[in-house]
Design a protein around this motif. Structure first.
Motif, PDB file in Angstrom:
ATOM      1  N   TYR A   1     -13.218   4.637  -4.523  1.00  0.00           N
ATOM      2  CA  TYR A   1     -12.399   4.501  -2.970  1.00  0.00           C
ATOM      3  C   TYR A   1     -13.286   4.982  -1.915  1.00  0.00           C
ATOM      4  CZ  TYR A   1      -8.835   3.231  -6.942  1.00  0.00           C
ATOM      5  OH  TYR A   1      -8.681   2.484  -7.731  1.00  0.00           O
ATOM      6  N   SER A   2     -13.961   4.017  -0.867  1.00  0.00           N
ATOM      7  CA  SER A   2     -14.278   4.969  -0.179  1.00  0.00           C
ATOM      8  C   SER A   2     -13.955   4.928   1.460  1.00  0.00           C
ATOM      9  CB  SER A   2     -15.233   3.159   0.954  1.00  0.00           C
ATOM     10  OG  SER A   2     -14.699   2.270   0.814  1.00  0.00           O
ATOM     11  N   VAL A   3     -14.104   6.164   1.802  1.00  0.00           N
ATOM     12  CA  VAL A   3     -13.751   6.934   2.998  1.00  0.00           C
ATOM     13  C   VAL A   3     -14.476   7.034   4.212  1.00  0.00           C
ATOM     14  CG1 VAL A   3     -13.212   9.320   3.421  1.00  0.00           C
ATOM     15  CG2 VAL A   3     -12.215   8.424   1.469  1.00  0.00           C
ATOM     16  N   PRO A   4     -14.486   7.179   5.043  1.00  0.00           N
ATOM     17  CA  PRO A   4     -15.645   7.699   6.188  1.00  0.00           C
ATOM     18  C   PRO A   4     -16.566   8.488   5.786  1.00  0.00           C
ATOM     19  CG  PRO A   4     -14.020   7.156   7.230  1.00  0.00           C
ATOM     20  CD  PRO A   4     -13.096   6.735   5.978  1.00  0.00           C
ATOM     21  N   TYR A   5     -17.783   8.115   5.916  1.00  0.00           N
ATOM     22  CA  TYR A   5     -18.789   9.189   6.215  1.00  0.00           C
ATOM     23  C   TYR A   5     -18.723  10.659   6.192  1.00  0.00           C
ATOM     24  CZ  TYR A   5     -21.624   8.007  10.027  1.00  0.00           C
ATOM     25  OH  TYR A   5     -22.552   7.827  10.849  1.00  0.00           O
ATOM     26  N   GLN A   6     -18.482  10.996   7.572  1.00  0.00           N
ATOM     27  CA  GLN A   6     -18.651  11.714   8.073  1.00  0.00           C
ATOM     28  C   GLN A   6     -17.564  12.830   7.188  1.00  0.00           C
ATOM     29  OE1 GLN A   6     -17.447   8.787   9.151  1.00  0.00           O
ATOM     30  NE2 GLN A   6     -18.168   8.118  11.526  1.00  0.00           N
ATOM     31  N   LEU A   7     -16.753  12.297   6.311  1.00  0.00           N
ATOM     32  CA  LEU A   7     -16.088  13.308   6.407  1.00  0.00           C
ATOM     33  C   LEU A   7     -16.322  13.513   4.255  1.00  0.00           C
ATOM     34  CD1 LEU A   7     -12.456  11.243   6.436  1.00  0.00           C
ATOM     35  CD2 LEU A   7     -12.705  13.756   7.743  1.00  0.00           C
TER      36      LEU A   7
ATOM     37  N   ILE B   1      -5.585   7.194   0.587  1.00  0.00           N
ATOM     38  CA  ILE B   1      -6.141   8.817   0.962  1.00  0.00           C
ATOM     39  C   ILE B   1      -5.472   9.515   2.319  1.00  0.00           C
ATOM     40  CG2 ILE B   1      -8.496   9.667   0.917  1.00  0.00           C
ATOM     41  CD1 ILE B   1      -9.605   6.788  -0.512  1.00  0.00           C
ATOM     42  N   PHE B   2      -5.671  10.984   2.023  1.00  0.00           N
ATOM     43  CA  PHE B   2      -4.945  11.490   3.220  1.00  0.00           C
ATOM     44  C   PHE B   2      -6.118  12.874   3.669  1.00  0.00           C
ATOM     45  CE2 PHE B   2      -1.124   9.936   1.133  1.00  0.00           C
ATOM     46  CZ  PHE B   2      -0.337  10.215   2.265  1.00  0.00           C
ATOM     47  N   ASP B   3      -6.117  12.594   4.903  1.00  0.00           N
ATOM     48  CA  ASP B   3      -7.399  14.019   5.532  1.00  0.00           C
ATOM     49  C   ASP B   3      -6.358  15.277   5.656  1.00  0.00           C
ATOM     50  OD1 ASP B   3      -8.623  16.473   6.083  1.00  0.00           O
ATOM     51  OD2 ASP B   3      -9.722  15.151   7.206  1.00  0.00           O
ATOM     52  N   GLY B   4      -5.555  15.747   5.559  1.00  0.00           N
ATOM     53  CA  GLY B   4      -4.406  16.851   5.510  1.00  0.00           C
ATOM     54  C   GLY B   4      -3.165  15.727   5.847  1.00  0.00           C
ATOM     55  N   GLN B   5      -3.005  15.960   7.072  1.00  0.00           N
ATOM     56  CA  GLN B   5      -1.448  15.052   6.576  1.00  0.00           C
ATOM     57  C   GLN B   5      -1.718  13.625   7.412  1.00  0.00           C
ATOM     58  OE1 GLN B   5       1.702  15.811   5.480  1.00  0.00           O
ATOM     59  NE2 GLN B   5       0.296  17.814   4.878  1.00  0.00           N
ATOM     60  N   GLN B   6      -3.025  12.998   7.506  1.00  0.00           N
ATOM     61  CA  GLN B   6      -3.350  11.886   8.913  1.00  0.00           C
ATOM     62  C   GLN B   6      -4.324  10.815   7.337  1.00  0.00           C
ATOM     63  OE1 GLN B   6      -6.781  12.195  11.009  1.00  0.00           O
ATOM     64  NE2 GLN B   6      -6.372  10.289  11.931  1.00  0.00           N
ATOM     65  N   ILE B   7      -3.274   9.604   7.119  1.00  0.00           N
ATOM     66  CA  ILE B   7      -4.141   8.583   6.443  1.00  0.00           C
ATOM     67  C   ILE B   7      -5.552   8.101   6.912  1.00  0.00           C
ATOM     68  CG2 ILE B   7      -3.801   6.779   5.031  1.00  0.00           C
ATOM     69  CD1 ILE B   7      -0.392   6.652   5.339  1.00  0.00           C
ATOM     70  N   VAL B   8      -5.902   8.464   5.992  1.00  0.00           N
ATOM     71  CA  VAL B   8      -7.633   7.963   6.485  1.00  0.00           C
ATOM     72  C   VAL B   8      -7.753   6.574   5.692  1.00  0.00           C
ATOM     73  CG1 VAL B   8     -10.020   8.475   5.808  1.00  0.00           C
ATOM     74  CG2 VAL B   8      -8.775  10.230   5.727  1.00  0.00           C
ATOM     75  N   ARG B   9      -7.323   6.312   4.304  1.00  0.00           N
ATOM     76  CA  ARG B   9      -7.904   4.699   3.649  1.00  0.00           C
ATOM     77  C   ARG B   9      -6.276   4.794   3.090  1.00  0.00           C
ATOM     78  NH1 ARG B   9      -9.400   0.152   6.332  1.00  0.00           N
ATOM     79  NH2 ARG B   9      -9.625  -1.356   4.619  1.00  0.00           N
ATOM     80  N   GLU B  10      -5.992   3.171   2.940  1.00  0.00           N
ATOM     81  CA  GLU B  10      -5.094   2.926   2.429  1.00  0.00           C
ATOM     82  C   GLU B  10      -5.995   1.983   1.735  1.00  0.00           C
ATOM     83  OE1 GLU B  10      -0.207   3.125   1.360  1.00  0.00           O
ATOM     84  OE2 GLU B  10      -1.414   0.901   1.642  1.00  0.00           O
ATOM     85  N   HIS B  11      -6.238   2.050  -0.409  1.00  0.00           N
ATOM     86  CA  HIS B  11      -6.972   0.324  -1.038  1.00  0.00           C
ATOM     87  C   HIS B  11      -6.017   0.059  -1.723  1.00  0.00           C
ATOM     88  CE1 HIS B  11     -11.087   1.869   0.129  1.00  0.00           C
ATOM     89  NE2 HIS B  11     -11.089   3.020   0.742  1.00  0.00           N
ATOM     90  N   ALA B  12      -5.698  -1.202  -2.349  1.00  0.00           N
ATOM     91  CA  ALA B  12      -5.420  -1.607  -3.088  1.00  0.00           C
ATOM     92  C   ALA B  12      -6.153  -1.018  -4.665  1.00  0.00           C
ATOM     93  CB  ALA B  12      -5.452  -3.427  -3.555  1.00  0.00           C
ATOM     94  N   ARG B  13      -4.995  -0.772  -5.667  1.00  0.00           N
ATOM     95  CA  ARG B  13      -5.322   0.152  -6.655  1.00  0.00           C
ATOM     96  C   ARG B  13      -6.463  -0.827  -7.884  1.00  0.00           C
ATOM     97  NH1 ARG B  13      -2.063   4.747 -10.001  1.00  0.00           N
ATOM     98  NH2 ARG B  13      -3.983   5.719 -11.481  1.00  0.00           N
ATOM     99  N   LYS B  14      -7.386  -0.552  -8.252  1.00  0.00           N
ATOM    100  CA  LYS B  14      -8.243  -0.812  -9.169  1.00  0.00           C
ATOM    101  C   LYS B  14      -7.975  -0.590 -10.556  1.00  0.00           C
ATOM    102  CE  LYS B  14     -11.663  -2.690  -6.133  1.00  0.00           C
ATOM    103  NZ  LYS B  14     -11.788  -4.131  -5.967  1.00  0.00           N
TER     104      LYS B  14
ATOM    105  N   SER C   1     -14.293   0.003  -4.190  1.00  0.00           N
ATOM    106  CA  SER C   1     -13.033  -0.615  -3.186  1.00  0.00           C
ATOM    107  C   SER C   1     -13.999  -0.046  -2.032  1.00  0.00           C
ATOM    108  CB  SER C   1     -11.875  -0.821  -3.556  1.00  0.00           C
ATOM    109  OG  SER C   1     -11.460  -1.165  -2.040  1.00  0.00           O
ATOM    110  N   THR C   2     -15.008  -0.901  -1.671  1.00  0.00           N
ATOM    111  CA  THR C   2     -15.597  -0.253   0.044  1.00  0.00           C
ATOM    112  C   THR C   2     -15.384  -0.649   1.047  1.00  0.00           C
ATOM    113  OG1 THR C   2     -17.402   0.260  -1.668  1.00  0.00           O
ATOM    114  CG2 THR C   2     -17.954   0.421   0.636  1.00  0.00           C
ATOM    115  N   VAL C   3     -14.941   0.355   2.107  1.00  0.00           N
ATOM    116  CA  VAL C   3     -14.856  -0.286   2.935  1.00  0.00           C
ATOM    117  C   VAL C   3     -16.225  -0.543   4.298  1.00  0.00           C
ATOM    118  CG1 VAL C   3     -13.904  -0.990   5.542  1.00  0.00           C
ATOM    119  CG2 VAL C   3     -12.205  -0.764   3.373  1.00  0.00           C
TER     120      VAL C   3
END
Length: 252
Positions: A90-96, A112-125, A133-135
């Motif tokens: 599952y993809s996440v912004p490359y900066q992370l 997917i969380f970075d700390g308490q912040q939601i970075v991205r939500e994907h439908a589970r494969k 699953s790539t954005v």
């Protein structure tokens, strides 16, 4: 209440027969109305009246979504800016890239969380292993100038240290995926997995795979390398398969 149910519901209906669950449930519902609303307790109230007066005001509304079991993981974001869980990616912004992220998995979603912040939500494969699953917004426009990330030049530069056949195989792997980053992990497994201890054998296997046609994969190369190793143990050094290109003959 158990005694009441045994007498007023089970006992009352014991001699009857139903052909569908819908008919049975309808009969049970009618008997429950009798037990809760028509039978009076010693103080003159019914069970339904006691429930409405003493318990119902303390009930909270049901949640909007049904309950789902949740699994939490801490996963390090790879150099291909995908986190892997249960052999799905599952993809996440490359900066992370390089950070350890918290991942919440339910039967239907991967959050997917970075700390308490939601970075991205994907439908589970689910199903076949190795799905992505790539954005598109997570993919950097230029890979070469971004430190710490895998890229086509990075893998091709590494493949050149093995030989031209390995370069061609890696190129085919990268070209096979609709989003190039989805081919980075297979390339890594080929170059730093299969080729870690024997570059010459991987180069020979790559040439044989190319001669066979089709699409060289990690599994194909692994089987060919095993056959080459077996032949080498039987006697004689591994010899790359012919490239299939005819040599030009020079006549005096």
């Amino acid at each position: 209440m158990v005694n009441t149910v045994e007498k007023r519901v089970i006992g009352y209906l014991a001699e009857e027969t139903w052909t569908t669950f819908a008919e049975l449930n309808e009969a049970i519902a009618e008997r429950l109305v009798d037990a809760n609303e028509r039978i009076h307790r010693p103080d003159g109230t019914t069970r339904q009246q006691r429930f409405d007066a003493e318990e119902a005001p303390f009930l909270m509304p049901l949640p909007q979504l049904p309950f789902e079991s949740v699994e939490w993981k801490e996963l390090k974001l790879g150099r291909n800016y995908h986190v892997g869980s249960d052999y799905q990616y599952y993809s996440v912004p490359y900066q992370l890239a390089g950070r350890t992220l918290r991942v919440r998995l339910t039967s239907s979603t991967v959050t997917i969380f970075d700390g308490q912040q939601i970075v991205r939500e994907h439908a589970r494969k689910i199903g076949r292993k190795g799905q992505y699953s790539t954005v598109l917004e997570h993919v950097p426009k230029q890979h070469r100038n971004i430190d710490g990330l895998w890229s086509r030049p990075w893998f091709l530069d590494l493949a050149r240290s093995f030989g031209p056949s390995t370069v061609q195989v890696i190129t085919q792997v990268l070209d096979r995926y609709p989003i190039e980053a989805q081919g980075y992990l297979p390339c890594k497994n080929i170059l730093t997995g299969l080729g870690k201890k024997n570059k010459a054998r991987l180069e020979a296997a790559s040439q044989q795979a190319l001669n066979l046609g089709g699409h060289p994969t990690y599994g194909t190369l692994k089987r060919i390398m095993a056959a080459i190793a077996s032949d080498a143990q039987a006697g004689g050094p591994p010899v790359p398969a012919a490239s299939g290109q005819q040599r030009e003959e020079h006549h005096p």
